[in-house]
Design an enzyme around this catalytic site. Structure first.
Site, short mmCIF file in Angstrom:
data_model
loop_
_atom_site.label_atom_id
_atom_site.label_comp_id
_atom_site.label_asym_id
_atom_site.label_seq_id
_atom_site.Cartn_x
_atom_site.Cartn_y
_atom_site.Cartn_z
N HIS A 1 0.85 -1.19 0.00
CA HIS A 1 0.00 0.00 0.00
C HIS A 1 0.88 1.24 0.00
O HIS A 1 1.95 1.27 0.63
CB HIS A 1 -0.91 0.01 1.24
CG HIS A 1 -1.95 -1.05 1.23
ND1 HIS A 1 -3.04 -1.02 0.40
CD2 HIS A 1 -2.07 -2.19 1.96
CE1 HIS A 1 -3.80 -2.08 0.61
NE2 HIS A 1 -3.22 -2.82 1.54
N THR B 1 13.74 -8.63 3.07
CA THR B 1 13.46 -7.23 2.76
C THR B 1 14.45 -6.64 1.77
O THR B 1 14.23 -5.54 1.28
CB THR B 1 13.50 -6.39 4.05
OG1 THR B 1 14.83 -6.50 4.61
CG2 THR B 1 12.47 -6.87 5.06
N LYS B 2 15.56 -7.34 1.51
CA LYS B 2 16.55 -6.83 0.56
C LYS B 2 17.02 -7.97 -0.33
O LYS B 2 16.76 -9.15 -0.04
CB LYS B 2 17.73 -6.20 1.29
CG LYS B 2 18.61 -7.20 2.02
CD LYS B 2 19.84 -6.51 2.61
CE LYS B 2 20.80 -7.54 3.21
NZ LYS B 2 22.02 -6.89 3.75
#
Length: 216
Positions: free
Chosen positions: A116, A162-163
């Site tokens: 979002h 996340t990476k």
């Protein structure tokens, strides 16, 4: 003496089994016979649930009833890779997702290609997720938007990625996921199955299917 035909009795109690025996030898169902020799076999029950009962319609690979796939036309899966084959997975392809061949995606894995917009929750910020060949996402792993994982990236159970780890050949774990071990490429085996399928689609027919149906 009363004749006993247990096999016939068993078949009569199982109309699904009779239907399976009737259709499985038809050339249109060769994927049932050929994927049976792979590590991700497609069963008659899976096909029936998918295309007759219309569960999880759309994706070109089998999906467990408890898994959910969104935006399947933005998702490219390699040979013998079926995200959502195991229960409880959430595969969100609002952005684009590319997953290489011979991947292993365990139960309750999430692969998410958009978030979002933090300033407008009614909108999505689209991104892309790329996962190489021979990757293994263990149970409960989460791969977030923008991540690239190279070949032979092993994601530990419950990890939140996340990476990117684009060079692959490593084991990552934790939240956020960090590299905990490197793999020796010379020891990593690029096995192949005798029959090559992208879900239900044969490899030699997949380029045309991709052009006609996918956006990735």
């Amino acid at each position: 003496m009363i004749p006993r035909w247990p096999l016939i009795g068993k078949l009569l109690r199982s109309p699904m089994r009779i239907l399976e025996l009737l259709v499985v030898r038809h050339r249109s169902f060769r994927f049932l016979r050929e994927t049976a020799q792979t590590s991700l076999p497609i069963t008659f029950d899976m096909w029936f649930r998918h295309f007759v009962l219309r569960g999880n319609t759309g994706p070109y690979w089998p999906i467990h009833p408890t898994s959910e796939v969104k935006g399947w036309k933005n998702i490219l899966v390699g040979v013998e890779t079926c995200p959502g084959y195991m229960p409880g997975c959430y595969i969100q392809g609002l952005g684009k997702i590319k997953i290489g061949s011979y991947g292993r995606i365990a139960a309750n894995v999430s692969i998410i290609s958009s978030n979002h917009d933090v300033e407008d929750l009614s909108r999505h910020a689209l991104d892309e997720v790329t996962i190489g060949d021979y990757c293994w996402l263990s149970a409960g792993a989460v791969v977030l938007p923008g991540v690239t994982l190279g070949d032979f990236t092993i994601v530990g159970a419950g990890a939140v990625v996340t990476k990117s780890f684009p060079d692959g050949f490593c084991v990552i774990a934790g939240n956020p996921a960090k590299m905990i071990r490197r793999l020796d490429p010379a020891r990593c085996v690029r096995h192949e199955s005798p029959y090559r399928y992208h879900g239900y689609i044969r490899d030699d027919e997949f380029d045309r299917y991709r052009r006609d149906h996918l956006h990735v």
